[in-house]
Design a protein around this motif. Structure first.
Motif, PDB file in Angstrom:
ATOM      1  N   LEU A  72      -1.072   4.261  -1.422  1.00 17.46           N
ATOM      2  CA  LEU A  72      -2.001   4.863  -0.485  1.00 17.46           C
ATOM      3  C   LEU A  72      -1.278   5.818   0.464  1.00 17.46           C
ATOM      4  CD1 LEU A  72      -4.897   4.973   0.578  1.00 17.46           C
ATOM      5  CD2 LEU A  72      -4.364   3.022   2.087  1.00 17.46           C
ATOM      6  N   ILE A  73      -0.068   5.417   0.879  1.00 17.32           N
ATOM      7  CA  ILE A  73       0.730   6.296   1.758  1.00 17.32           C
ATOM      8  C   ILE A  73       1.106   7.585   1.021  1.00 17.32           C
ATOM      9  CG2 ILE A  73       2.909   6.495   3.007  1.00 17.32           C
ATOM     10  CD1 ILE A  73       2.701   3.480   3.595  1.00 17.32           C
ATOM     11  N   ASN A  74       1.471   7.461  -0.267  1.00 16.02           N
ATOM     12  CA  ASN A  74       1.829   8.658  -1.059  1.00 16.02           C
ATOM     13  C   ASN A  74       0.642   9.600  -1.194  1.00 16.02           C
ATOM     14  OD1 ASN A  74       4.502   7.925  -1.480  1.00 16.02           O
ATOM     15  ND2 ASN A  74       4.043   6.759  -3.343  1.00 16.02           N
ATOM     16  N   ARG A  75      -0.546   9.037  -1.403  1.00 15.22           N
ATOM     17  CA  ARG A  75      -1.720   9.887  -1.561  1.00 15.22           C
ATOM     18  C   ARG A  75      -2.097  10.563  -0.245  1.00 15.22           C
ATOM     19  NH1 ARG A  75      -5.431   5.628  -5.005  1.00 15.22           N
ATOM     20  NH2 ARG A  75      -4.210   5.702  -6.951  1.00 15.22           N
ATOM     21  N   ALA A  76      -1.970   9.813   0.820  1.00 11.88           N
ATOM     22  CA  ALA A  76      -2.411  10.339   2.111  1.00 11.88           C
ATOM     23  C   ALA A  76      -1.397  11.321   2.707  1.00 11.88           C
ATOM     24  CB  ALA A  76      -2.663   9.180   3.087  1.00 11.88           C
ATOM     25  N   CYS A  77      -0.112  10.987   2.592  1.00  6.65           N
ATOM     26  CA  CYS A  77       0.929  11.799   3.262  1.00  6.65           C
ATOM     27  C   CYS A  77       1.793  12.604   2.298  1.00  6.65           C
ATOM     28  CB  CYS A  77       1.819  10.882   4.103  1.00  6.65           C
ATOM     29  SG  CYS A  77       0.936   9.931   5.347  1.00  6.65           S
ATOM     30  N   LYS A 109       0.813  -1.220   0.000  1.00  4.24           N
ATOM     31  CA  LYS A 109       0.000   0.000   0.000  1.00  4.24           C
ATOM     32  C   LYS A 109       0.857   1.287   0.000  1.00  4.24           C
ATOM     33  CE  LYS A 109      -3.803  -2.351   2.419  1.00  4.24           C
ATOM     34  NZ  LYS A 109      -4.711  -2.332   3.583  1.00  4.24           N
ATOM     35  N   ARG A 142       1.930   5.233  10.320  1.00  7.61           N
ATOM     36  CA  ARG A 142       1.118   4.667   9.245  1.00  7.61           C
ATOM     37  C   ARG A 142       1.253   3.147   9.273  1.00  7.61           C
ATOM     38  NH1 ARG A 142      -2.788   7.961   7.436  1.00  7.61           N
ATOM     39  NH2 ARG A 142      -1.982  10.087   7.440  1.00  7.61           N
TER      40      ARG A 142
END
Length: 689
Positions: free
Chosen positions: A596-601, A593, A667
């Protein structure tokens, strides 16, 4: 008795003064002062101590002056002229300071007698004046009897018919008036005389049309032109009769000036009294008629003559001829010849009218059947010799000349007849002969010639006392007006103009400089070019090697972690596996994921997580093992383990990195793994831990 006899004989041998003889006979003694002043030797010498003492004990000399073209001009602080410059030079020896007193010429004798002035200058000698003044023993200078008319006048030079009936102005009681009367009587014309006390009054009368011309002793004037030069006469300093307190040191100072600086008076003459000072050239009536036909003169020049370059408009002789063309109105047609001798032959045959330079020696001109014009430049002759060499000019040395320097060689031989000339085809041959020792010295090229270069390494420029008076060579078949017109233009050309032409020649082109350098330093140039080429090749190879290294580093480095990428991992892994046959484990680890980490943070946090995991994996890899990031959150590990138990144990430690990342980035971070076992027999097995 013997002593008495000897004294009697000695008295008979002693000369008796003329005045004593005249007095004894009852006759009036002869006045020796009514002739020109004689250069009698005095014994008043100026030592350095005397000069210093004169400066300390300064004496003020009152100089009487009257307005006189060239000699005294201006007033007060603006006073200048020939006499002012000469008296300034005299003060260097006498220590005199001057007080300038303006007077009229007709009161000169009275002012000297009553002591209101001590000295004056610019006075011509006459027997009558010698009874009134004491004249200096040495001439202070020369003045000319010149007839000036307005520069707008159409009167021609020496046009005797036009002189008849002229209204001519003279200085009161001037010598020029008597000279002009004799000249008019000899040539059959008459004139009306007007007398003036000052030159400004005379110039104003000419400008207002009250006179047609004026006569004075200077060859220059403001707004005038000279249409006749009749005579040249000396002028002197004058003091009160028998005033030796002023005259004695003045005579000795003049003598010292002429002894130490023989050309000083000539330079003053050029500066203040000469025709070269802004005086327009005036032609005779026949010369004007000939110039009206717009004549064309054929100029022969040698292609080997370095100072003639009509094609590119450079070098001194060509610039000088173009100046003559502009000022005379004669059109020049340049005819190239193969050599200097060919130019001489062209003049003798009549196929050319003039050539740029010849030696104006009568015997040489007659041998070539040519004429010459007035010398226009007295060029110093310089040779190249060796330091401390005994064979120098004047010591029967061998001197190298080129074929183009035939006239220069004759001028040199006139000063050094005992030296032995040797002819070479060009200046390079002269130089090589000098370097080989075949000649003792060789002639340096013409002034301002482009052939002038640094002397040889062991060579030294040696000045000589020889001078080359350069003059135009003229064909006997050319019109005699060619000589008269060009001579007048040359006469009106100042020394400063010649110097300017010498300095304004076209400089060497870059190609000429390169050719001369290569000709003189061929071996050194080839060696230098070889070394330069080798150095360039080394630099190119070094640059290419660095470039290749940089490209390889860029191709094998991951831009995010700045560590090895997948390609570098595969290359290094292949080398390790080829050398070491033991068991290795190839693992792929993927961060779950990561998108997902790039999009969120943000990408910055995602890249930081990638670098953190890459650093931890590298720290847990041992020597001889590999760890690399292959992109998209995936890592490659190549570990060497003796058995599966050891490998499993190390992988469990590796999973602790996920726990560290979760705490650090707050995360949910986890890994997925795949393992390949590389055995001794190169078989691969996949294990799912």
């Amino acid at each position: 008795m013997l002593r008495t006899l000897l004294l009697f004989l000695l008295c008979l041998l002693l000369p008796v003064p003329q005045g004593a003889l005249a007095a004894s006979s009852g006759q009036t003694p002869v006045q020796a002062e009514t002739s020109l002043p004689l250069n009698r030797t005095t014994f008043h010498f100026f030592s350095p101590e005397d000069i210093a003492a004169n400066y300390k004990a300064s004496k003020i000399i009152r100089v009487g002056y009257f307005d006189q073209h060239g000699v005294f001009e201006g007033e007060g602080e603006h006073l200048s002229g020939y006499a002012v410059a000469l008296l300034t030079a005299i003060s260097r020896y006498t220590g005199w300071e001057y007080k300038w007193v303006k007077i009229r010429f007709d009161e000169l004798a009275q002012r000297l007698d009553d002591g209101t002035i001590d000295l004056s200058c610019g006075i011509s000698f006459t027997p009558e004046r010698s009874r009134l003044y004491s004249f200096s023993k040495l001439r202070a200078g020369y003045e000319n009897t010149c007839l000036h008319v307005s520069s707008m006048s159409d009167m021609h030079y020496m046009d005797l018919e036009a002189f008849n009936g002229m209204r001519i102005g003279f200085f009161t009681d001037s010598l020029q008036y008597d000279v002009m009367k004799r000249f008019a009587a000899q040539n059959g014309f008459s004139f009306e005389s007007f007398f003036f006390e000052e030159s400004n009054e005379m110039s104003q009368a000419l400008a207002e049309g009250r006179i047609d011309g004026y006569v004075d002793g200077v060859l220059r004037g403001s707004g005038t032109k000279v249409v006749a030069t009749i005579s040249t006469d000396p002028f002197f300093f004058v003091t009160h009769k028998d005033d030796m307190e002023v005259m004695a040191p003045l005579n000795e100072a003049m003598r010292q000036i002429l002894l130490n600086h023989p050309t000083y008076l000539a330079r003053l003459y050029d500066s203040y009294l000469n025709i070269s000072s802004d005086v327009p050239v005036v032609f005779t009536r026949s010369e004007c008629r000939w110039l009206a036909t717009k004549p064309a003169i054929r100029v022969a020049y040698s292609r080997e003559q370095d100072m003639m370059d009509p094609e590119f408009g450079g070098n001194f002789l060509y610039a000088f001829l173009k100046m003559l063309e502009r000022q005379s109105g004669i059109r020049f047609e340049f005819l190239p010849q193969p050599s200097y001798d060919a130019c001489l032959k062209a003049l003798a045959d009549g196929t050319a009218d003039i050539m740029p330079d010849v030696y104006p020696q009568l015997s040489f001109l007659r041998s070539q059947n040519i004429f010459s014009g007035r010398p226009f430049y007295n060029a110093p002759i310089t040779v190249v010799g060796r330091l401390h060499d005994k064979n120098i000019p004047g010591q029967s040395c061998t001197v190298g000349f080129t074929r183009e320097m035939r006239s220069v060689m004759l001028a040199y031989q006139s000063a050094y007849p005992e030296d032995i000339p040797k002819i070479f085809p060009n200046i390079d041959a002269c130089r090589k002969a000098f370097e080989k020792g075949e000649v003792d010295v060789y002639l340096w090229p013409y002034p301002a010639a482009s052939l002038q270069d640094d002397p040889p390494k062991d060579g030294l420029l040696l000045p000589t006392r020889a001078m080359y008076p350069m003059a135009l060579g003229i064909s006997p078949h050319a019109s005699p007006l060619v000589t008269s017109v060009l001579d007048k233009v040359i006469t009106s050309t100042t020394t400063a103009t010649i110097d300017a032409l010498l300095l304004s020649v076209a400089p060497d082109s870059l190609l000429d400089v390169i050719r001369r350098f290569l000709r003189r330093n061929l071996v050194e140039t080839l060696c230098g070019l070889g070394l330069l080429l080798g150095l360039i090749m080394l630099l190119v190879m070094r640059h290419n090697r660095r470039r290749l290294t940089d490209l390889r580093a860029a191709a094998l480095t991951d831009p995010v972690t700045q560590g090895p990428n997948r390609a570098r991992f595969l290359m290094d892994a292949a080398k390790i596996l080829q050398k070491d046959p033991r068991r290795y484990y190839l693992s792929t680890i993927n961060i779950r994921k990561l998108k997902l980490i790039n999009r969120a943070c943000g990408l910055r946090t995602g890249d930081s997580l990638i670098r953190f995991c890459n650093r931890e994996f590298a720290l847990r890899s041992r020597q001889g093992e590999l760890a690399a990031y292959s992109g998209s959150g995936r890592y490659l590990l190549l570990w060497k383990c003796p058995d599966e138990t050891t490998f499993t144990q190390r992988m469990e430690e590796l999973c602790s990195v996920a726990d560290m990342a979760r705490k650090l980035y707050q995360r949910p971070v986890s890994f997925s793994c795949g393992v390949y076992v590389i055995r001794n027999d190169a078989d691969m097995e996949e294990h799912e831990p």
